[in-house]
Design an enzyme around this catalytic site. Structure first.
Site, PDB file in Angstrom:
ATOM      1  N   GLY A  83     -11.168  -8.775  -2.197  1.00 15.36           N
ATOM      2  CA  GLY A  83      -9.924  -9.051  -1.496  1.00 15.36           C
ATOM      3  C   GLY A  83      -9.368 -10.447  -1.748  1.00 15.36           C
ATOM      4  O   GLY A  83      -8.191 -10.613  -2.065  1.00 15.36           O
TER       5      GLY A  83
ATOM      6  N   LYS B 233     -20.939 -17.084  -0.215  1.00 17.93           N
ATOM      7  CA  LYS B 233     -22.403 -17.060  -0.063  1.00 17.93           C
ATOM      8  C   LYS B 233     -23.115 -16.111  -1.021  1.00 17.93           C
ATOM      9  O   LYS B 233     -22.629 -15.037  -1.316  1.00 17.93           O
ATOM     10  CB  LYS B 233     -22.758 -16.660   1.373  1.00 17.93           C
ATOM     11  CG  LYS B 233     -22.359 -17.727   2.365  1.00 17.93           C
ATOM     12  CD  LYS B 233     -23.004 -17.486   3.703  1.00 17.93           C
ATOM     13  CE  LYS B 233     -22.774 -18.720   4.585  1.00 17.93           C
ATOM     14  NZ  LYS B 233     -23.198 -18.513   5.952  1.00 17.93           N
TER      15      LYS B 233
ATOM     16  N   GLY C 256     -14.090  -4.157   0.308  1.00 14.43           N
ATOM     17  CA  GLY C 256     -15.476  -3.702   0.484  1.00 14.43           C
ATOM     18  C   GLY C 256     -15.848  -2.551  -0.439  1.00 14.43           C
ATOM     19  O   GLY C 256     -16.951  -2.509  -0.976  1.00 14.43           O
TER      20      GLY C 256
ATOM     21  N   ARG D 159       0.825  -1.224   0.000  1.00 14.43           N
ATOM     22  CA  ARG D 159       0.000   0.000   0.000  1.00 14.43           C
ATOM     23  C   ARG D 159       0.854   1.267   0.000  1.00 14.43           C
ATOM     24  O   ARG D 159       0.446   2.278  -0.573  1.00 14.43           O
ATOM     25  CB  ARG D 159      -0.944  -0.014   1.200  1.00 14.43           C
ATOM     26  CG  ARG D 159      -2.066  -0.990   0.946  1.00 14.43           C
ATOM     27  CD  ARG D 159      -2.988  -1.129   2.106  1.00 14.43           C
ATOM     28  NE  ARG D 159      -4.151  -1.909   1.684  1.00 14.43           N
ATOM     29  CZ  ARG D 159      -5.048  -2.422   2.499  1.00 14.43           C
ATOM     30  NH1 ARG D 159      -4.922  -2.258   3.801  1.00 14.43           N
ATOM     31  NH2 ARG D 159      -6.063  -3.105   2.035  1.00 14.43           N
TER      32      ARG D 159
HETATM   33  P1  ADP Z   1     -13.801 -11.803  -2.431  1.00 11.64           P
HETATM   34  O1  ADP Z   1     -13.018 -11.428  -1.179  1.00 11.64           O
HETATM   35  O2  ADP Z   1     -12.928 -11.957  -3.613  1.00 11.64           O
HETATM   36  O3  ADP Z   1     -14.968 -10.894  -2.647  1.00 11.64           O
HETATM   37  P2  ADP Z   1     -15.366 -13.751  -0.961  1.00 11.64           P
HETATM   38  O4  ADP Z   1     -14.870 -13.173   0.321  1.00 11.64           O
HETATM   39  O5  ADP Z   1     -16.775 -13.566  -1.306  1.00 11.64           O
HETATM   40  O6  ADP Z   1     -14.415 -13.276  -2.169  1.00 11.64           O
HETATM   41  O7  ADP Z   1     -15.155 -15.338  -0.951  1.00 11.64           O
HETATM   42  C1  ADP Z   1     -13.922 -15.929  -0.719  1.00 11.64           C
HETATM   43  C2  ADP Z   1     -14.042 -17.155   0.130  1.00 11.64           C
HETATM   44  O8  ADP Z   1     -14.984 -18.078  -0.407  1.00 11.64           O
HETATM   45  C3  ADP Z   1     -12.710 -17.874   0.193  1.00 11.64           C
HETATM   46  O9  ADP Z   1     -12.222 -17.866   1.511  1.00 11.64           O
HETATM   47  C4  ADP Z   1     -13.044 -19.294  -0.266  1.00 11.64           C
HETATM   48  O10 ADP Z   1     -12.395 -20.290   0.492  1.00 11.64           O
HETATM   49  C5  ADP Z   1     -14.541 -19.364  -0.064  1.00 11.64           C
HETATM   50  N1  ADP Z   1     -15.133 -20.415  -0.912  1.00 11.64           N
HETATM   51  C6  ADP Z   1     -15.119 -20.499  -2.242  1.00 11.64           C
HETATM   52  N2  ADP Z   1     -15.700 -21.656  -2.661  1.00 11.64           N
HETATM   53  C7  ADP Z   1     -16.096 -22.306  -1.546  1.00 11.64           C
HETATM   54  C8  ADP Z   1     -16.749 -23.567  -1.292  1.00 11.64           C
HETATM   55  N3  ADP Z   1     -17.111 -24.366  -2.289  1.00 11.64           N
HETATM   56  N4  ADP Z   1     -16.969 -23.901  -0.009  1.00 11.64           N
HETATM   57  C9  ADP Z   1     -16.608 -23.089   1.015  1.00 11.64           C
HETATM   58  N5  ADP Z   1     -15.996 -21.901   0.849  1.00 11.64           N
HETATM   59  C10 ADP Z   1     -15.741 -21.507  -0.420  1.00 11.64           C
HETATM   60 MG    MG Z   2     -13.426 -11.763   0.914  1.00  5.24          MG
END
Ligand code: ADP
Ligand code: MG
Length: 398
Positions: free
Chosen positions: A352, A199, A375, A36
């Protein structure tokens, strides 16, 4: 378009720059990753080279009861001075601004830099208190916001201060606005969006916006199983998201009405337990055994997604395709990242965990843009107005 530092005369001016120096520290208060700080340099160096005196602001962590030496920006001042090859004046003022800080700001000359203490040492920061905002503004002639990761918060140093000074963006925010903002407004088509993560509920607004903006949506990650479940498939012991099922069903309904392509996994890589070394196997999506959990997209899905990504003129990706933190379930995410790296279109990564996955695969410099906001990136993709960007002046229409 927002005005940037290039659109204003900064020579001989005192310029407050809100940076994102929210760096990770180890137990002894040493910075473990200077990404950063390095990211902030282009804007700071530009201003110094163009005759400005630069007053830097940032928060660090979440100090609970005001000034807490654990969250002092002193290590950042030292790292910054080393990177800039010139002194960065710093005083660990518990009140952020005191008479010594005011005196230093008043005597700061062209080409000189100072850093104020962690803005969150004052509760007025997160309260977006106008008195504190005005006090900060009184140090300078111009406000530059370059802290994209905090732009979704209306705090004194990110938004409030702009009520008392002309305000423009630095180079980091300029790039985020260009890629996330303008691409989503007016994307080169076909525009393919790839969504994953844990989710559906976390990403519901993102999905809805992309249903309006994109030409196709490829769904992987944990959220894909919620769609599969909504279609009546067995998803075994995979991560459960009961509240997401109804949402997934109505999103599929909307996509169908619009004739919108909402692609889901045709096969998955599943494990017996949530563990890298667990027994694993690939199954078609409609044949996941009852006691197994889906932890990655399968090879057929990865190939299908990669083909769609390579054929796109714009790709926006948010959310890993599986539990990429476990090497045995990272392949689907890696195939998607590789296809993004290979596409001739614009490739944008937001979120992230997605950004760290791309880093992990060594593909970061092959993306058009990796959003640094977490975020803030998600809220921007959702179409929300980010307070720290809304306060910046607009360029006159050309
Ligand atoms: P980002 O930070 O890129 O927006 P998210 O925080 O929404 O992404 O999601 C990332 C998390 O989702 C990771 O820690 C990953 O392990 C989890 N994840 C992805 N696929 C699965 C799965 N099939 N079961 C459980 N967790 C999952
Ligand atoms: Mg995330």
């Amino acid at each position: 378009m927002k005005k940037t530092v290039r659109d204003v005369d900064v020579d001989g001016k005192k310029v407050i720059v809100r940076c994102d120096f929210n760096v990770p520290l180890d137990g002894e208060g040493r910075i473990t990753d200077e990404t950063r700080i390095v990211g902030a340099l282009p804007t700071i160096v530009y201003l110094l080279d163009h005759g400005a005196a630069v007053i830097l602001l940032s928060h660090l962590g979440r100090p609970k009861d005001g000034a807490d030496p654990k969250y002092s920006l002193k290590p950042v001042a030292d790292a910054l001075a080393a990177r800039l090859g010139r002194p960065v004046w710093f005083r660990s003022a518990p009140a952020v601004i005191d008479d010594a800080v005011r005196a230093e700001a008043a005597s700061l000359k062209s080409g000189e830099a100072m850093l104020l203490e962690n803005t969150r040492f004052r509760k007025e920061e997160t309260a977006n208190d106008p008195v504190f905002s005005k006090d900060l503004a009184s140090l300078a002639d111009l406000f530059v916001n370059d802290a994209f990761g905090s732009a979704h918060r209306a705090h004194a140093s990110t938004a409030g201060i702009a009520a008392y000074l002309p305000a423009v963006s630095g180079f980091l925010i300029e790039k985020e606005v260009k890629f996330l903002g303008e691409t989503l407004q007016n994307p080169a088509r076909p525009f393919v969006a790839v969504l994953g993560g844990a989710k559906v509920a976390d990403k519901i607004k993102v999905i809805e916006r992309l249903l309006d903006k994109a030409d196709a949506l490829l769904i992987g990650g944990g959220m894909a199983y919620t769609f599969l479940k909504a279609r009546g498939y067995e998803i075994g012991a995979t991560i459960q998201d009961e509240t997401g099922i109804g949402l997934a069903a109505s999103l599929m309904e909307r996509a169908k009405e619009k004739g919108f392509e909402l692609l889901q996994p045709i096969d998955v890589k599943a494990g017996r337990t949530f563990d890298n070394d667990t027994e694993s196997a690939c199954y078609d999506s409609d044949a996941i055994p009852a006691d197994w959990m889906g932890l990655d997209i399968g090879p057929k899905t990865a190939a299908l997604f990669a083909e769609r990504i390579r054929g796109a003129a714009t790709v926006l990706w948010n959310g890993p395709m599986g539990v990429f933190e476990m090497p045995n379930f990272a392949r689907g995410t890696e195939v998607v990242a590789e296809a993004m790296a290979e596409t001739r279109g614009v490739s944008i990564v937001g979120g992230g965990d997605s950004a760290s996955a791309v880093e992990q695969f060594g593909l970061a410099d092959r993306m058009s843009h990796i959003s640094t906001g977490g975020g803030a990136s998600l809220e921007f993709i959702e179409g929300k107005v980010l307070p720290g960007i809304a306060v910046l002046e607009d360029r006159e229409a050309e």
